[in-house]
Design an enzyme around this catalytic site. Structure first.
Site: not given
Length: 457
Positions: A50, A120, A194-195
């Site tokens: 992101c 990540q 992320m959610g």
């Protein structure tokens, strides 16, 4: 081969540029293949999150590798390379190692010290391994980077600077809602990594009731059940938005999900006395359409806004301790790298010596057929011992010299002096399973610049 890092992050590029550069998971293998198909790029790992898009590459030349990588990034962004130049940073050789290790340790994160970047990086490494674009050099770099990141979190208190981007964003949201999210109805749009972190953090902070929505209804349902939340279909998004105070938007959609139209209709149904509806847009590309921020009754917190608010960073002592760990690890890696560069050359030199000895022994056998087997064996042992003794001290010394700064010149000199052909080493096959719970911005570059010695622009 040399290491080259080319990328953009929240420090050097606005969200709009990061959106252009972002590589969706479905396109990752294709982009990796495109990178290693370039003339100067032998290996590649691609990190797309992101708040950063970075290429870690093993290249045969600085200018050629830089041009190749920029061409692929420009193609991905649908923009000419010149339009991206002011937003890209470049790290070469030793500076590339330093950058990757700093990223892994959380020193270059939006929330300094967050551990999410480690997962990540692990995912990016596994993707490159699966696409067969990580060779020996990047295998070693990524394995060591992941180890350095774990060491930084295990040996220092850098974690207290910030657990994740989600946590920091929700802290900002709480400040807009009387300082507390307890009992505040909240919603998460997206059921990916992320959610999931958003749901977990909201639950820990006491927000509720919680709802989850996702294009894949099954995934939303599973995530909601894990935290006692409710899943709602995307078809009911407008109604669901009208009943919450906080929204964490973190999908992998290529177009905005929370559009101006959707938000206008949701706000029309919402009680104005409830205060602002806070939208946390943690997706790249953005989930919240640009015009939404101008609507009355809405507060949008995106990556750009977070970067401005969180500019002060963590406690200096914690960051300094991690920086010391990184510096030592960088030097250790460079020592290995210099030694690894000379090892194939030393092996090739010894192989050349063996070939010469074997040829001379064959000639001796033809010229002196009267030698017995024992005599020929003794001559062979004697010649081999002489060659080994002659080569021992020079090869030991060249390994020592190669481990020092500038030591890569010794391998090149050996290859030139003895006209050695050194084959490329084969990739390492092992991939560690690293489990995970972004320094100052760099100036822009000019593709005509000469690469700095062991540094970066």
């Amino acid at each position: 081969m040399k290491l080259l890092v080319v990328g953009a992050s929240y420090r050097t590029a606005p969200v709009a540029t990061l959106e252009q550069l972002a590589v969706p998971p479905a396109d990752l293998t294709r982009t990796l293949d495109r990178l290693v198909a370039q003339p100067y790029v032998a290996e590649a790992v691609l990190v797309s999150t992101c708040n950063r898009v970075e290429v870690y590459a093993a290249v045969s030349g600085f200018h050629g590798g830089l041009g190749d990588i920029c061409a692929v990034l420009a193609e991905q962004a649908g923009s000419p390379p010149a339009a991206l130049a002011n937003h890209l940073y470049v790290h070469y050789d030793a500076a590339a190692v330093d950058h990757v290790f700093r990223v892994a340790a959380g020193l270059d994160s939006l929330v300094v010290g967050e551990a999410q970047i480690l997962g990540q990086l692990r995912d990016a490494y596994h993707s490159a391994t699966g696409a067969d674009t990580a060779g020996r050099l990047l295998h070693e770099l990524m394995q060591q980077a992941l180890r350095v990141g774990k060491r930084a979190h295990a040996e220092t208190n850098i974690d207290r600077a910030g657990q994740s981007v989600v946590t920091a964003a929700l802290d900002l949201a709480a400040g807009l809602l009387d300082g507390d999210l307890t009992g505040r109805p909240a919603m998460v749009v997206g059921a990916g990594a992320m959610g999931s972190l958003g749901v977990a953090t909201l639950s820990r902070l006491g927000a509720g009731p919680l709802t989850v929505t996702n294009r894949g209804a099954d995934r939303a349902q599973r995530l909601a059940e894990s935290y006692g939340a409710s899943a709602v279909p995307m078809a009911d998004l407008v109604d669901a938005l009208s009943r919450v105070d906080v929204v964490v938007a973190a999908t992998a959609a290529t177009e905005p999900v929370l559009t101006h139209d959707v938000m206008t209709r949701a706000l029309a149904r919402r009680d104005v006395d409830r205060g602002p509806l806070v939208l946390l847009d943690l997706a790249v590309p953005r989930d919240v359409e640009a015009g939404v921020a101008g609507l009355a009754g809405v507060e949008v917190i995106d990556i750009d806004r977070m970067a401005a608010i969180l500019a002060d960073g963590p406690a200096a002592a914690d960051a300094a301790e991690v920086a010391r760990i990184v510096a030592g690890e960088v030097e250790a890696f460079l020592t290995w790298l210099r030694g690894a560069d000379v090892a194939p050359t030393v092996a090739a030199l010894r192989g050349r010596a063996d070939d010469v000895v074997s040829a001379e022994l064959r000639r001796l056998a033809q010229r002196r057929p009267d030698f017995s087997d024992d005599q020929r064996a003794e001559v062979a042992r004697t010649v081999h011992r002489v060659v080994q003794r002659l080569l021992h001290q020079p090869t030991v010394r060249v390994r020592q010299l190669a481990a020092e700064p500038g030591g890569d010149q010794y391998a090149a000199l050996l290859r030139e002096l003895f006209d050695l052909e050194v084959p490329q080493t084969s990739p390492v096959d092992t991939v560690p399973d690293v489990v995970a719970s972004d320094t100052d911005g760099r100036p822009s570059f000019d593709a005509t610049d000469v690469p700095p010695t062991g540094g970066a622009r």
